[in-house]
Design an enzyme around this catalytic site. Structure first.
Site, PDB file in Angstrom:
ATOM      1  N   CYS A  64     -58.112  44.285  26.956  1.00 20.49           N
ATOM      2  CA  CYS A  64     -58.343  43.956  25.242  1.00 20.49           C
ATOM      3  C   CYS A  64     -59.874  44.452  25.096  1.00 20.49           C
ATOM      4  O   CYS A  64     -60.667  44.715  26.091  1.00 20.49           O
ATOM      5  CB  CYS A  64     -58.468  42.215  26.076  1.00 20.49           C
ATOM      6  SG  CYS A  64     -59.002  41.705  25.912  1.00 20.49           S
ATOM      7  N   ALA A  99     -62.746  42.839  27.633  1.00 20.97           N
ATOM      8  CA  ALA A  99     -62.509  43.736  28.576  1.00 20.97           C
ATOM      9  C   ALA A  99     -63.319  45.105  29.046  1.00 20.97           C
ATOM     10  O   ALA A  99     -63.956  45.305  29.848  1.00 20.97           O
ATOM     11  CB  ALA A  99     -60.342  44.122  29.172  1.00 20.97           C
ATOM     12  N   ARG A 142     -64.529  45.408  39.142  1.00 22.87           N
ATOM     13  CA  ARG A 142     -64.037  46.801  38.837  1.00 22.87           C
ATOM     14  C   ARG A 142     -65.453  47.298  40.542  1.00 22.87           C
ATOM     15  O   ARG A 142     -65.682  48.832  39.667  1.00 22.87           O
ATOM     16  CB  ARG A 142     -64.077  47.609  36.908  1.00 22.87           C
ATOM     17  CG  ARG A 142     -63.763  47.229  36.723  1.00 22.87           C
ATOM     18  CD  ARG A 142     -63.953  47.820  34.931  1.00 22.87           C
ATOM     19  NE  ARG A 142     -65.257  48.626  35.184  1.00 22.87           N
ATOM     20  CZ  ARG A 142     -64.389  49.898  34.800  1.00 22.87           C
ATOM     21  NH1 ARG A 142     -62.985  50.281  34.947  1.00 22.87           N
ATOM     22  NH2 ARG A 142     -65.238  51.235  34.255  1.00 22.87           N
ATOM     23  N   HIS A 187     -64.959  48.746  24.273  1.00 26.02           N
ATOM     24  CA  HIS A 187     -65.916  50.233  23.942  1.00 26.02           C
ATOM     25  C   HIS A 187     -67.018  50.428  23.083  1.00 26.02           C
ATOM     26  O   HIS A 187     -67.846  50.518  23.264  1.00 26.02           O
ATOM     27  CB  HIS A 187     -65.141  51.511  25.149  1.00 26.02           C
ATOM     28  CG  HIS A 187     -64.873  51.403  25.949  1.00 26.02           C
ATOM     29  ND1 HIS A 187     -63.834  51.864  26.154  1.00 26.02           N
ATOM     30  CD2 HIS A 187     -64.408  50.483  26.761  1.00 26.02           C
ATOM     31  CE1 HIS A 187     -62.963  51.788  27.796  1.00 26.02           C
ATOM     32  NE2 HIS A 187     -63.132  50.765  27.992  1.00 26.02           N
TER      33      HIS A 187
END
Lengths: 69, 479
Positions: free
Chosen positions: B61, B64, B95, B194
């Site tokens: 999403c 994220a 990550r 992003h």
């Protein structure tokens, strides 16, 4: 009327439409003079856009608003 | 297994799509294609569309994308997961963005800060709670350099004004407090996260006021998230080349480095998908050109080093050649060792960001062939870039569903699959070697020449592992 970014890539003019993630080379530009720059922009994928002619060639890259031609 | 030709691959797609209802079939067909040699690259595939209801997608999403990818790795900031506790907790430290620093003192990368929303916060609003949280964070971790507020879904739904709180607190504390409107329901995948994160950096961090004198070789290494130390192994090469890496983010990055990003000659962009927005912005506003590069595998690394060098004078260009020559013997030894063990093996990839295309070169250096690749959240421009890297009849799948991927694998029988944790165990249980290409399966780094050694070892270790012969019970084996 999407916002597009015009930039010069290795001497050639390219157009980036953020909304479509489309990076296309400009095939033809209607007005490419010192005192008039813009008009109809044809891209290598066949689509065409219209940019209200500017008084001078802008410093690229530049984000501008264009219309469907 | 045998390679498919273009027609067979097209037939395979049709066969796999047959089980869907008509409408779904039409929709999914647009996301699957076979790359042909000399193909027109524009608009070959539909991408960045909403996943179909009812299918299994691997996407994340917007939260994220923002918290997990772009903002999260900035180590000396505190990233508050504003909303319910789960989003932050279940993605915490997943990550593997490595960093140098003392966690809990001056770095906060693997910690989880959350406002832990409860029912009353939904009813009465959470702004007061956010204020209290920022005060508490400041008291407990006074060495933090700034705070970012990463909104989760409820914040947008109830309409909290996190911008106002951030502005007020920034004034009070004299630090950057950045509100990021990355509610999970925005967009179709993490990709919009992003973009939102990039816009937040643009609006709240970058500023012409920080402009200083720039050295001739000052560069920024951006969009490298330092997974398993990737940014470090990239940076070594750049510095050996004589470039001065003044800022590196967001992997192992600091807030000051982000601010300093306006003072460079060139932006080196590793992950195009997650930071091209910012690179384009900096090109327009601060006159900083940007270049994409690929540090996976020696062929692509050498290519990229030369490409980067073209932006500078002869000294750097000569240095680039020196760097390439220096590592040649090392690379040759790796290829000699592993290529015979991996030659001719087929790989299928399904990852995100840049890896579905960037790692192809590294596999080719080892004599392996990528027969299928796809992005979780790629856009058109990613697919255009991919087609440059692949060879004949490669299957391309966008936002592939669990069912489709399984069927493709059953038919194509690749020797190795690269994907994420969600696919890993399915394929391992099917008896197919699998590497996680998001987290490098807890290995890494894979970037640069040193990374290639690890990459080759890992691929060999997975593919030629004796365990794959032991999957069948001994009494069921044909003697």
């Amino acid at each position: 009327m999407p916002s597009v970014m015009l930039r010069e890539n290795e001497g050639k003019l390219s157009l980036y439409i953020a909304k479509k993630d489309l990076e296309a080379m400009v095939v033809s530009l209607e007005h490419d003079a010192i005192d008039k720059w813009g008009g109809k922009i044809e891209l290598d994928d066949g689509s065409a856009w219209y940019l209200d002619p500017l008084d001078a060639k802008p410093k690229l890259p530049k984000t501008l608003r264009v219309r469907r031609a | 297994m045998t390679s498919l030709n273009v027609d067979e691959a097209k037939g395979l797609i049709e066969e796999v799509l047959e089980v869907y209802p008509e409408k779904a079939r039409e929709d999914r067909a647009k996301h699957l294609t076979v790359a042909e040699p000399g193909q027109e690259t524009k608009g070959c595939i539909t991408s960045n569309r909403k996943a179909l209801p009812g299918v299994l997608t691997n996407r994340g999403c917007a939260y994220a994308g923002s918290k997990g990818v772009v903002w999260g790795p900035i180590k000396d900031m505190i990233h508050i997961s504003h909303g319910p506790v789960g989003c932050g907790q279940y993605s915490r430290a997943g990550r593997r963005n490595y960093y140098v620093g003392t966690t809990g003192v001056d770095s906060f990368g693997t910690m989880n800060f959350t406002s832990d929303f409860q029912e009353k916060d939904i009813v009465f609003g959470g702004d007061k709670k956010l204020e209290a949280l920022i005060d508490e964070v400041e008291q407990l971790f006074p060495l933090n350099k700034g705070i970012s507020v990463q909104s989760e879904c409820p914040i947008g739904l109830i309409g909290d004004d996190i911008e106002a709180v951030s502005k007020e607190k920034a004034k009070e504390l004299g630090k950057s407090v950045v509100p990021v409107r990355c509610e999970g329901f925005r967009g179709v995948s993490q990709s919009l996260g992003h973009h939102i994160a990039n816009d937040a950096v643009r609006d709240w961090v970058l500023s012409g006021e920080n402009k200083k004198e720039v050295g001739p070789y000052d560069v920024a290494l951006i969009a490298d998230y330092n997974i398993g130390g990737d940014a470090w192994s990239s940076r070594i090469l750049l510095e050996e080349m004589g470039l001065n890496v003044v800022t590196q983010w967001s992997g192992d990055g600091t807030l000051n480095e982000v601010k300093n990003n306006v003072n460079v000659k060139l932006n080196l962009l590793h992950c195009y998908r997650s930071m091209n927005y910012l690179a384009r912005h900096m090109e327009e506003k601060y006159d900083i050109p940007w270049v994409e590069f690929n540090f996976f595998g020696p062929t692509k690394t050498a290519e990229s080093l030369r490409k980067i060098a073209t932006f500078f004078d002869e000294t750097i260009q000569a240095n680039a050649e020196k760097v390439i020559a220096k590592y040649e013997a090392q690379t040759q030894a790796i290829i000699e060792k592993y290529r015979p063990r991996l030659e001719g093996k087929k790989v299928m990839l399904y990852v995100g960001g840049l890896r579905p295309r960037h790692t192809i070169g590294a596999y080719q250096d080892l004599g392996m062939e990528v027969i299928g690749t796809g992005y979780e959240f790629g856009h058109n421009d990613d697919y255009e870039r991919t087609l440059e890297d692949i060879k004949h009849a490669t299957l391309i799948y966008d936002d592939v569903t669990g069912y489709e991927f399984e069927e493709f694998v059953k038919k194509l029988q690749p020797d190795l699959i690269g994907g994420g944790i969600k696919e890993k165990y399915i394929f391992q249980k099917m008896g197919i070697p699998f590497r996680q290409m998001h987290s490098w399966d807890y290995s890494g780094p894979y970037h640069g020449y040193d990374g290639f050694a690890i990459f080759a070892r890992d691929m060999d270790m997975t593919l030629n592992n004796p365990c794959w012969n032991e999957l069948k019970a001994p009494w069921k084996k044909i003697a």
